[in-house]
Design a protein around this motif. Structure first.
Motif, PDB file in Angstrom:
ATOM      1  N   THR A   1       7.735   3.333   1.492  1.00 43.22           N
ATOM      2  CA  THR A   1       8.451   4.331   2.285  1.00 43.22           C
ATOM      3  C   THR A   1       9.768   3.809   2.825  1.00 43.22           C
TER       4      THR A   1
ATOM      5  N   GLU B   1       9.790  -3.260   1.319  1.00 43.74           N
ATOM      6  CA  GLU B   1       9.756  -1.945   0.675  1.00 43.74           C
ATOM      7  C   GLU B   1      11.160  -1.469   0.310  1.00 43.74           C
TER       8      GLU B   1
ATOM      9  N   LYS C   1       0.813  -1.211   0.000  1.00 45.69           N
ATOM     10  CA  LYS C   1       0.000   0.000   0.000  1.00 45.69           C
ATOM     11  C   LYS C   1       0.849   1.265   0.000  1.00 45.69           C
ATOM     12  N   LYS C   2       2.134   1.121   0.311  1.00 46.12           N
ATOM     13  CA  LYS C   2       3.036   2.268   0.308  1.00 46.12           C
ATOM     14  C   LYS C   2       4.462   1.792   0.098  1.00 46.12           C
TER      15      LYS C   2
END
Length: 364
Positions: free
Chosen positions: A76, A82, A73-74
């Motif tokens: 970062t 990620e 969802k992101k």
């Protein structure tokens, strides 16, 4: 070569179509049309692997496990997933995963385990169902042989260790071309009877698109009548796990010592020994508790897998010795399999075996 050309080659070994539904396989990061400077093959894609790819000028990482398993969802950099994805994107490195597609391949993960352990004549432990289909079509008698041969070339007619398999029945087909039709035989407005052959051929589902394209291209009729149904037959060339025999019987203790040495296992967990000779061994790389029943049914004396929970060892029921050597340990040779395959298929291309240690479990 492009990313797509290389991944298409890998799909000859393990078509993504055969991955489990829960899985996330294929190109996870990157552009499929990007030119590849080098391929780095790994079991897991971690930051150290991306750093290794950068150092070795490889802009395609072929990974057994998918770094992205559920939706992101992101981005970062707050998790290891990620951070890997961000670093790969920043350095134009594509990431491709095969996972359960390779698990299900007859020449995949479990075949490699059998090779390392010297297990002979291995067969699929849990053959897949729902992957074999049957095509039925109708073609004029004079065109039947040509069409049949073209369908064979497209992948139809393969059953286990047999090829060019088909069934045909001669009969009479009828049709009435309406206004606007351009019939190969017959006349618009008149009922026509034609001597035809009903052709039936089975095929693996991954070939369906190519087979139907071939059917339409080589069939003489303007409108091609056909049907495709899914069969319940087990696919003996596709599925989870393998089972086979070792050359000479061994004691259970000797087998455990042999497995620990060959599979470079830091520790082995196993169910109660039965004090019986071992001849037949079943294997399933990764988490294999779901296959305990199949291993017992196969008549295996020992079942080698990973990630067994406390109560699952009870499922041995005094019928088999369950051997858990660790998740990484069961799959560690997979990257060697992929490197060997790629070097054979695309010689003189930069394909490198990752030296990064990605096993998250340490032993004291």
């Amino acid at each position: 070569m492009t990313v797509k050309q290389i991944t298409d080659t890998l799909e000859d070994l393990a078509p993504l179509h055969y991955a489990e539904e829960f899985d996330n396989v294929g190109l996870l990061v990157g552009d499929s049309n990007q030119e590849v400077t080098g391929v780095l093959v790994t079991l897991d894609t971690l930051e150290i692997v991306i750093d290794e790819a950068i150092a070795k000028k490889c802009n395609l990482v072929v990974s057994f496990h998918p770094i992205i398993f559920s939706g992101l969802k992101k981005l970062t950099g707050s998790t290891y997933v990620e951070r890997v994805v961000l670093k790969a994107i920043a350095h134009n490195i594509a990431i491709y995963s095969m996972h359960t597609a390779l698990d299900n391949s007859k020449m995949g993960v479990n075949a490699k385990i059998c090779e390392v352990l010297g297990i002979e004549q291995p067969k699929i432990l849990i053959p897949k169902t729902g992957t074999i289909k049957k095509l039925t079509t109708y073609v004029p008698l004079a065109h039947a042989e040509t069409l049949r041969n073209e369908l064979f070339k497209a992948g139809a007619g393969h059953i286990g260790n047999y090829s060019h398999c088909s069934f045909s029945v001669e009969g009479s087909g009828s049709f009435l071309p309406k206004e606007g039709a351009n019939p190969t035989v017959g006349v618009v407005g008149n009922l026509h009877l034609e001597k035809e052959v009903q052709l039936q051929l089975t095929f693996e589902s991954r070939h369906q698109k190519n087979i139907l394209t071939t059917l339409v291209h080589h069939h003489p009729y303007e409108e091609v009548a056909y049907e495709v149904i899914t069969l319940e037959n087990q696919n003996q060339n596709l599925g989870m796990g393998m089972v086979g025999s070792i050359v000479e019987e061994k004691t259970e203790e000797d087998v455990l010592a042999f497995i620990k040495n060959r599979m470079k296992a830091g520790i082995i967990r196993h169910s109660e020994l039965l004090h019986q000779p071992v001849k037949k061994i079943a294997v399933l790389g990764g988490s294999g508790s779901f296959a305990i029943g199949a291993a017992i049914a196969s008549g295996a004396d020992v079942f080698i897998t990973a990630d067994l929970k406390y109560h699952q060892f009870y499922q041995a029921e005094g019928k088999i010795v369950l051997v858990d050597i660790g998740h990484f340990e069961t799959e560690q040779f997979t990257k060697n399999l992929l490197v060997d395959f790629l070097k054979k298929k695309i010689p003189n291309f930069a394909v490198t075996l990752s030296v990064s240690i990605t096993n998250p479990i340490k032993y004291f």
